[in-house]
Design a protein around this motif. Structure first.
Motif, PDB file in Angstrom:
ATOM      1  N   VAL A  94       0.793  -1.194   0.047  1.00 62.60           N
ATOM      2  CA  VAL A  94       0.071   0.014   0.212  1.00 62.60           C
ATOM      3  C   VAL A  94       0.869   1.267  -0.017  1.00 62.60           C
ATOM      4  O   VAL A  94       0.574   2.142  -0.845  1.00 62.60           O
ATOM      5  CB  VAL A  94      -0.799   0.029   1.073  1.00 62.60           C
ATOM      6  N   TRP A  95       1.993   1.127   0.680  1.00 66.43           N
ATOM      7  CA  TRP A  95       2.827   2.460   0.950  1.00 66.43           C
ATOM      8  C   TRP A  95       3.457   2.632  -0.394  1.00 66.43           C
ATOM      9  O   TRP A  95       3.540   3.684  -0.949  1.00 66.43           O
ATOM     10  CB  TRP A  95       4.114   2.065   2.043  1.00 66.43           C
ATOM     11  N   SER A  96       4.037   1.540  -1.138  1.00 62.38           N
ATOM     12  CA  SER A  96       4.505   1.786  -2.299  1.00 62.38           C
ATOM     13  C   SER A  96       3.689   2.158  -3.519  1.00 62.38           C
ATOM     14  O   SER A  96       3.976   3.330  -4.187  1.00 62.38           O
ATOM     15  CB  SER A  96       5.028   0.430  -2.757  1.00 62.38           C
ATOM     16  N   VAL A  97       2.486   1.828  -3.485  1.00 59.84           N
ATOM     17  CA  VAL A  97       1.602   2.326  -4.471  1.00 59.84           C
ATOM     18  C   VAL A  97       0.941   3.745  -4.499  1.00 59.84           C
ATOM     19  O   VAL A  97       1.050   4.623  -5.380  1.00 59.84           O
ATOM     20  CB  VAL A  97       0.301   1.521  -4.387  1.00 59.84           C
ATOM     21  N   VAL A  98       0.755   4.084  -3.161  1.00 62.56           N
ATOM     22  CA  VAL A  98       0.321   5.541  -2.944  1.00 62.56           C
ATOM     23  C   VAL A  98       1.547   6.324  -2.983  1.00 62.56           C
ATOM     24  O   VAL A  98       1.127   7.490  -3.459  1.00 62.56           O
ATOM     25  CB  VAL A  98      -0.503   5.645  -1.541  1.00 62.56           C
ATOM     26  N   SER A  99       2.540   5.762  -2.743  1.00 66.32           N
ATOM     27  CA  SER A  99       3.937   6.717  -2.782  1.00 66.32           C
ATOM     28  C   SER A  99       4.202   6.960  -4.264  1.00 66.32           C
ATOM     29  O   SER A  99       4.692   8.233  -4.823  1.00 66.32           O
ATOM     30  CB  SER A  99       4.939   6.035  -2.166  1.00 66.32           C
ATOM     31  N   LEU A 100       4.042   5.884  -5.039  1.00 70.76           N
ATOM     32  CA  LEU A 100       4.270   6.105  -6.520  1.00 70.76           C
ATOM     33  C   LEU A 100       3.203   6.904  -7.032  1.00 70.76           C
ATOM     34  O   LEU A 100       3.681   7.918  -8.061  1.00 70.76           O
ATOM     35  CB  LEU A 100       4.257   4.763  -7.133  1.00 70.76           C
ATOM     36  N   LEU A 101       1.939   6.853  -6.750  1.00 75.45           N
ATOM     37  CA  LEU A 101       0.759   7.813  -7.293  1.00 75.45           C
ATOM     38  C   LEU A 101       1.115   9.256  -6.886  1.00 75.45           C
ATOM     39  O   LEU A 101       0.940   9.965  -7.501  1.00 75.45           O
ATOM     40  CB  LEU A 101      -0.524   7.025  -7.002  1.00 75.45           C
ATOM     41  N   PHE A 132      -1.769  16.646  -1.292  1.00 77.59           N
ATOM     42  CA  PHE A 132      -0.711  15.774  -1.721  1.00 77.59           C
ATOM     43  C   PHE A 132       0.027  14.935  -0.589  1.00 77.59           C
ATOM     44  O   PHE A 132       0.588  13.829  -0.805  1.00 77.59           O
ATOM     45  CB  PHE A 132       0.303  16.800  -2.272  1.00 77.59           C
ATOM     46  N   THR A 133      -0.099  15.493   0.658  1.00 72.55           N
ATOM     47  CA  THR A 133       0.504  14.784   1.707  1.00 72.55           C
ATOM     48  C   THR A 133      -0.407  13.827   2.485  1.00 72.55           C
ATOM     49  O   THR A 133      -0.088  13.049   3.144  1.00 72.55           O
ATOM     50  CB  THR A 133       1.586  15.643   2.740  1.00 72.55           C
ATOM     51  N   PHE A 134      -1.634  14.671   2.490  1.00 70.09           N
ATOM     52  CA  PHE A 134      -2.680  14.039   3.604  1.00 70.09           C
ATOM     53  C   PHE A 134      -3.017  12.751   3.110  1.00 70.09           C
ATOM     54  O   PHE A 134      -3.315  11.924   3.876  1.00 70.09           O
ATOM     55  CB  PHE A 134      -3.739  15.017   3.834  1.00 70.09           C
ATOM     56  N   VAL A 135      -3.470  12.780   1.735  1.00 66.60           N
ATOM     57  CA  VAL A 135      -4.233  11.467   1.389  1.00 66.60           C
ATOM     58  C   VAL A 135      -3.386  10.183   1.479  1.00 66.60           C
ATOM     59  O   VAL A 135      -3.507   9.115   1.855  1.00 66.60           O
ATOM     60  CB  VAL A 135      -4.657  11.774  -0.178  1.00 66.60           C
ATOM     61  N   ALA A 137      -0.625   9.526   3.332  1.00 66.50           N
ATOM     62  CA  ALA A 137      -0.478   9.122   4.641  1.00 66.50           C
ATOM     63  C   ALA A 137      -1.694   8.662   5.289  1.00 66.50           C
ATOM     64  O   ALA A 137      -1.522   7.781   6.130  1.00 66.50           O
ATOM     65  CB  ALA A 137      -0.073  10.467   5.499  1.00 66.50           C
ATOM     66  N   LEU A 138      -2.833   9.116   4.899  1.00 64.52           N
ATOM     67  CA  LEU A 138      -4.155   8.636   5.781  1.00 64.52           C
ATOM     68  C   LEU A 138      -4.383   7.320   5.193  1.00 64.52           C
ATOM     69  O   LEU A 138      -4.695   6.300   5.934  1.00 64.52           O
ATOM     70  CB  LEU A 138      -5.250   9.451   5.271  1.00 64.52           C
ATOM     71  N   LEU A 139      -4.317   6.721   3.817  1.00 63.40           N
ATOM     72  CA  LEU A 139      -4.383   5.608   3.157  1.00 63.40           C
ATOM     73  C   LEU A 139      -3.423   4.592   4.000  1.00 63.40           C
ATOM     74  O   LEU A 139      -3.877   3.668   4.196  1.00 63.40           O
ATOM     75  CB  LEU A 139      -4.362   5.513   1.691  1.00 63.40           C
ATOM     76  N   THR A 140      -2.212   5.030   4.225  1.00 64.82           N
ATOM     77  CA  THR A 140      -1.150   3.860   4.543  1.00 64.82           C
ATOM     78  C   THR A 140      -1.296   3.804   5.868  1.00 64.82           C
ATOM     79  O   THR A 140      -1.328   2.611   6.564  1.00 64.82           O
ATOM     80  CB  THR A 140       0.226   4.584   4.024  1.00 64.82           C
ATOM     81  N   GLY A 141      -1.576   4.936   6.796  1.00 67.69           N
ATOM     82  CA  GLY A 141      -1.777   4.814   8.180  1.00 67.69           C
ATOM     83  C   GLY A 141      -3.167   3.794   8.562  1.00 67.69           C
ATOM     84  O   GLY A 141      -2.853   3.114   9.480  1.00 67.69           O
ATOM     85  N   LEU A 142      -4.105   4.204   7.765  1.00 67.96           N
ATOM     86  CA  LEU A 142      -5.325   3.297   8.290  1.00 67.96           C
ATOM     87  C   LEU A 142      -5.026   1.738   7.657  1.00 67.96           C
ATOM     88  O   LEU A 142      -5.565   0.804   8.306  1.00 67.96           O
ATOM     89  CB  LEU A 142      -6.651   3.701   7.243  1.00 67.96           C
TER      90      LEU A 142
END
Length: 222
Positions: A94-101, A132-135, A137-142
């Motif tokens: 999840v971290w990898s995907v959201v970070s790349l996007l 850009f930073t909120f989404v 972090a929120l997706l990965t944290g959840l």
């Protein structure tokens, strides 16, 4: 070696220690990005069609792509260390995907901001920049909330290693035609308010969600 995941009966997950190596990496990379962005880079042409930019200089492309690669590598190290996530872990995926996007979005934003450095548009109105930073972090944290509060916070803040420096670079490129003092000051201020604060809010939400998940696991009757 990774630390063992704490059991639900262990009080340790309830204490979300700050992941200082992750935070240090974020600060250092962001400051470096802002300083580098103040160089008198050749900037793209601002156009009013399609992607809003054209004729992107190779030097600027190399800068943004190079910084992106460094941030992704350091970010991967940070979440593996502070959130104890293996590459095969679903949360790491999840971290990898959201970070790349997020990187792709911030690369475009950086080029757009750079093009505006020499294009008279009036004052910038950052309506959606906080996302850009909120989404990410929120997706990965959840996604990591079942791993305990500490690891959820570390995973959420781990996205900031990627997003905060790229965010800061965009604002620095926008202000690169100002005086050096004003450019650095304005870039750091915008990054702190519109980038770091939303990142911290997302991490706090992830911590709260993890604590709630742990409490429900301890008190299934409720």
């Amino acid at each position: 070696m990774y630390p063992p995941a704490p059991s639900s009966s262990d009080p340790a997950p309830l204490r979300a220690r700050l992941p200082w190596p992750t935070l240090a990496a974020t600060v250092v990379l962001t400051v470096v990005a802002v300083l580098v962005g103040q160089r008198d880079w050749a900037v793209p042409e601002r156009v009013l069609r399609d992607w809003q930019v054209a004729d992107v200089p190779l030097s600027l492309t190399a800068l943004i792509l190079g910084l992106t690669a460094v941030c992704l590598l350091v970010g991967a190290w940070a979440v593996r260390r502070d959130a104890a996530l293996r590459p095969s872990d679903p949360v790491f995926v999840v971290w990898s995907v959201v970070s790349l996007l997020a990187s792709a979005a911030l690369i475009w934003d950086g080029l757009f901001m750079a093009a505006n450095a020499e294009f008279e548009t009036g004052a910038m109105i950052p309506v959606f920049h906080w996302m850009f930073t909120f989404v990410p972090a929120l997706l990965t944290g959840l996604a990591a909330r079942s791993r305990g509060a500490g690891r959820a916070v570390a995973a959420a803040l781990g996205t900031g290693v990627v997003t905060a420096p790229l965010f800061g670079l965009g604002w620095s490129l926008l202000s690169s035609r100002e005086s050096l003092t004003d450019g650095i000051g304005n870039s750091l201020w915008a990054t702190a308010i519109l980038g770091v604060v939303p990142l911290g809010i997302a991490a706090a939400i992830a911590r709260s969600s993890a604590l709630s998940a742990a409490w429900k696991q301890e008190h299934p009757a409720h």
